[in-house]
Design a protein around this motif. Sequence first.
Motif, PDB file in Angstrom:
ATOM      1  N   SER A 183       0.862  -1.200   0.000  1.00 15.04           N
ATOM      2  CA  SER A 183       0.000   0.000   0.000  1.00 15.04           C
ATOM      3  C   SER A 183       0.890   1.239   0.000  1.00 15.04           C
ATOM      4  O   SER A 183       1.752   1.373   0.884  1.00 15.04           O
ATOM      5  CB  SER A 183      -0.921   0.007   1.208  1.00 15.04           C
ATOM      6  N   LEU A 184       0.649   2.128  -0.967  1.00 16.25           N
ATOM      7  CA  LEU A 184       1.449   3.343  -1.102  1.00 16.25           C
ATOM      8  C   LEU A 184       0.629   4.535  -0.606  1.00 16.25           C
ATOM      9  O   LEU A 184      -0.529   4.717  -0.991  1.00 16.25           O
ATOM     10  CB  LEU A 184       1.857   3.561  -2.566  1.00 16.25           C
ATOM     11  N   ARG A 185       1.257   5.332   0.243  1.00 14.16           N
ATOM     12  CA  ARG A 185       0.591   6.514   0.806  1.00 14.16           C
ATOM     13  C   ARG A 185       1.160   7.774   0.152  1.00 14.16           C
ATOM     14  O   ARG A 185       2.376   8.013   0.183  1.00 14.16           O
ATOM     15  CB  ARG A 185       0.791   6.558   2.310  1.00 14.16           C
ATOM     16  N   ILE A 186       0.253   8.603  -0.449  1.00 13.95           N
ATOM     17  CA  ILE A 186       0.649   9.816  -1.177  1.00 13.95           C
ATOM     18  C   ILE A 186      -0.125  11.003  -0.612  1.00 13.95           C
ATOM     19  O   ILE A 186      -1.349  10.913  -0.391  1.00 13.95           O
ATOM     20  CB  ILE A 186       0.377   9.685  -2.693  1.00 13.95           C
ATOM     21  N   SER A 187       0.577  12.123  -0.428  1.00 15.63           N
ATOM     22  CA  SER A 187      -0.055  13.357   0.056  1.00 15.63           C
ATOM     23  C   SER A 187      -0.195  14.339  -1.108  1.00 15.63           C
ATOM     24  O   SER A 187       0.764  14.580  -1.851  1.00 15.63           O
ATOM     25  CB  SER A 187       0.789  13.981   1.168  1.00 15.63           C
ATOM     26  N   VAL A 188      -1.411  14.908  -1.255  1.00 14.01           N
ATOM     27  CA  VAL A 188      -1.704  15.863  -2.339  1.00 14.01           C
ATOM     28  C   VAL A 188      -2.228  17.150  -1.710  1.00 14.01           C
ATOM     29  O   VAL A 188      -3.162  17.117  -0.899  1.00 14.01           O
ATOM     30  CB  VAL A 188      -2.739  15.295  -3.331  1.00 14.01           C
ATOM     31  N   TYR A 189      -1.609  18.264  -2.117  1.00 11.49           N
ATOM     32  CA  TYR A 189      -2.037  19.579  -1.600  1.00 11.49           C
ATOM     33  C   TYR A 189      -2.419  20.470  -2.767  1.00 11.49           C
ATOM     34  O   TYR A 189      -1.672  20.604  -3.745  1.00 11.49           O
ATOM     35  CB  TYR A 189      -0.916  20.220  -0.789  1.00 11.49           C
ATOM     36  N   ASN A 190      -3.589  21.100  -2.659  1.00  8.37           N
ATOM     37  CA  ASN A 190      -4.073  22.025  -3.692  1.00  8.37           C
ATOM     38  C   ASN A 190      -3.912  23.452  -3.184  1.00  8.37           C
ATOM     39  O   ASN A 190      -4.670  23.891  -2.318  1.00  8.37           O
ATOM     40  CB  ASN A 190      -5.541  21.739  -4.025  1.00  8.37           C
ATOM     41  N   PRO A 191      -2.957  24.233  -3.706  1.00  7.04           N
ATOM     42  CA  PRO A 191      -2.740  25.599  -3.213  1.00  7.04           C
ATOM     43  C   PRO A 191      -3.652  26.648  -3.842  1.00  7.04           C
ATOM     44  O   PRO A 191      -3.600  27.817  -3.464  1.00  7.04           O
ATOM     45  CB  PRO A 191      -1.281  25.858  -3.600  1.00  7.04           C
ATOM     46  N   ALA A 192      -4.473  26.252  -4.811  1.00  7.21           N
ATOM     47  CA  ALA A 192      -5.321  27.225  -5.504  1.00  7.21           C
ATOM     48  C   ALA A 192      -6.319  27.853  -4.540  1.00  7.21           C
ATOM     49  O   ALA A 192      -6.895  27.169  -3.684  1.00  7.21           O
ATOM     50  CB  ALA A 192      -6.054  26.562  -6.660  1.00  7.21           C
ATOM     51  N   THR A 193      -6.532  29.164  -4.704  1.00  6.88           N
ATOM     52  CA  THR A 193      -7.410  29.900  -3.779  1.00  6.88           C
ATOM     53  C   THR A 193      -8.842  30.052  -4.298  1.00  6.88           C
ATOM     54  O   THR A 193      -9.726  30.414  -3.528  1.00  6.88           O
ATOM     55  CB  THR A 193      -6.836  31.299  -3.520  1.00  6.88           C
ATOM     56  N   PHE A 194      -9.084  29.800  -5.586  1.00  9.18           N
ATOM     57  CA  PHE A 194     -10.427  30.049  -6.115  1.00  9.18           C
ATOM     58  C   PHE A 194     -10.932  28.933  -7.019  1.00  9.18           C
ATOM     59  O   PHE A 194     -11.937  29.112  -7.712  1.00  9.18           O
ATOM     60  CB  PHE A 194     -10.468  31.388  -6.875  1.00  9.18           C
ATOM     61  N   PHE A 195     -10.308  27.762  -7.035  1.00 13.90           N
ATOM     62  CA  PHE A 195     -10.848  26.640  -7.797  1.00 13.90           C
ATOM     63  C   PHE A 195     -10.292  25.331  -7.246  1.00 13.90           C
ATOM     64  O   PHE A 195      -9.192  25.273  -6.678  1.00 13.90           O
ATOM     65  CB  PHE A 195     -10.525  26.761  -9.289  1.00 13.90           C
ATOM     66  N   GLY A 196     -11.067  24.272  -7.389  1.00 16.21           N
ATOM     67  CA  GLY A 196     -10.650  22.934  -6.996  1.00 16.21           C
ATOM     68  C   GLY A 196      -9.978  22.223  -8.157  1.00 16.21           C
ATOM     69  O   GLY A 196      -9.932  22.725  -9.290  1.00 16.21           O
ATOM     70  N   ILE A 197      -9.461  21.019  -7.891  1.00 16.10           N
ATOM     71  CA  ILE A 197      -8.745  20.261  -8.912  1.00 16.10           C
ATOM     72  C   ILE A 197      -9.245  18.823  -8.942  1.00 16.10           C
ATOM     73  O   ILE A 197      -9.723  18.289  -7.937  1.00 16.10           O
ATOM     74  CB  ILE A 197      -7.219  20.284  -8.673  1.00 16.10           C
TER      75      ILE A 197
END
Length: 310
Positions: A183-197
Amino acid sequence: MLHAKSESDITSLAPSSPSRSPKRPVYYVQSPSRDSQDGDKSASMQPTPSFNSPMESPSHPSFGRHSRNSSASRFSGIFRSSSGRKNGRKRNDKGWPECNVILEEGKYDEFDEEKGLTRRCQALLALLGFVVLFTIFCLIIWGAGRPFKAEITVRSMVVNNFYVGEGSDFTGVVTKMMTVNASLRISVYNPATFFGIHVTSTPINLIYSDIVVASGQLKKYFQPRKSRRTVLVSIEATKVPLYGAGSSLDAATNGGFKVPLKLEFEIKSRGDVVGKLVRTKHKKEISCDLVIDSTSTKPIKFKKNSCVYR
């Protein structure tokens, strides 16, 4: 200019010589009398002769109290004569007097065509201007959202099952076989201030000597703005033949195997800035080196220098 005589003048002119023109019609105008002292107004009839020419009118006008009455009689005659002329005109079915129609030369179609062409040009220019302005607006928004890239970090991998042994492939060739379940654990961060990804990935491959011994896939999901999320990806394969690459694998003194592997995959992110009209797309290739010990149950933690992000 016609001048009216008073009543005494008219009676003195009545017995004129027969050599003159025949008797002319006399117009009567009813007007309030000015002779009453007590305020009562009585009607009086004043005769007014008509003249054919200025020569027949009296040379000395009279400025008596009946001059206004005689002027009113003249205007009354004029109005009556004009109304008589109007009544003599032909009238149509609706009762309106008929008149001659003046036909003007020339056609007005060319002016209508010019107006229509001008309106079409104005509409096209307005549409073109709107498209240009909207395009510029979308480019500005796209440029503002372009720098916001998803930040990816590979945290750790937990090996649930790892086995290397002898076996044969589907053709019957004897070779070493490898079984992996991790099992691989990955962290994802979205820095956008006005839209999702929207986040997804290519197949996450675990490679030994250019042979893919296990693989997994990150399921597509949506991540809101200014948020961090840790995803878990399952990587597994069963009895993968190693052929000639397995000759270098020797069991350790404790019966286990230490196998150098490489983890390779690509994370893709897509941001819908203005719906489907303006989108930002980013991808990041990740490569990590690791060694799996079949005798260890501890999770493999990745340091900053353990993976390459490009």
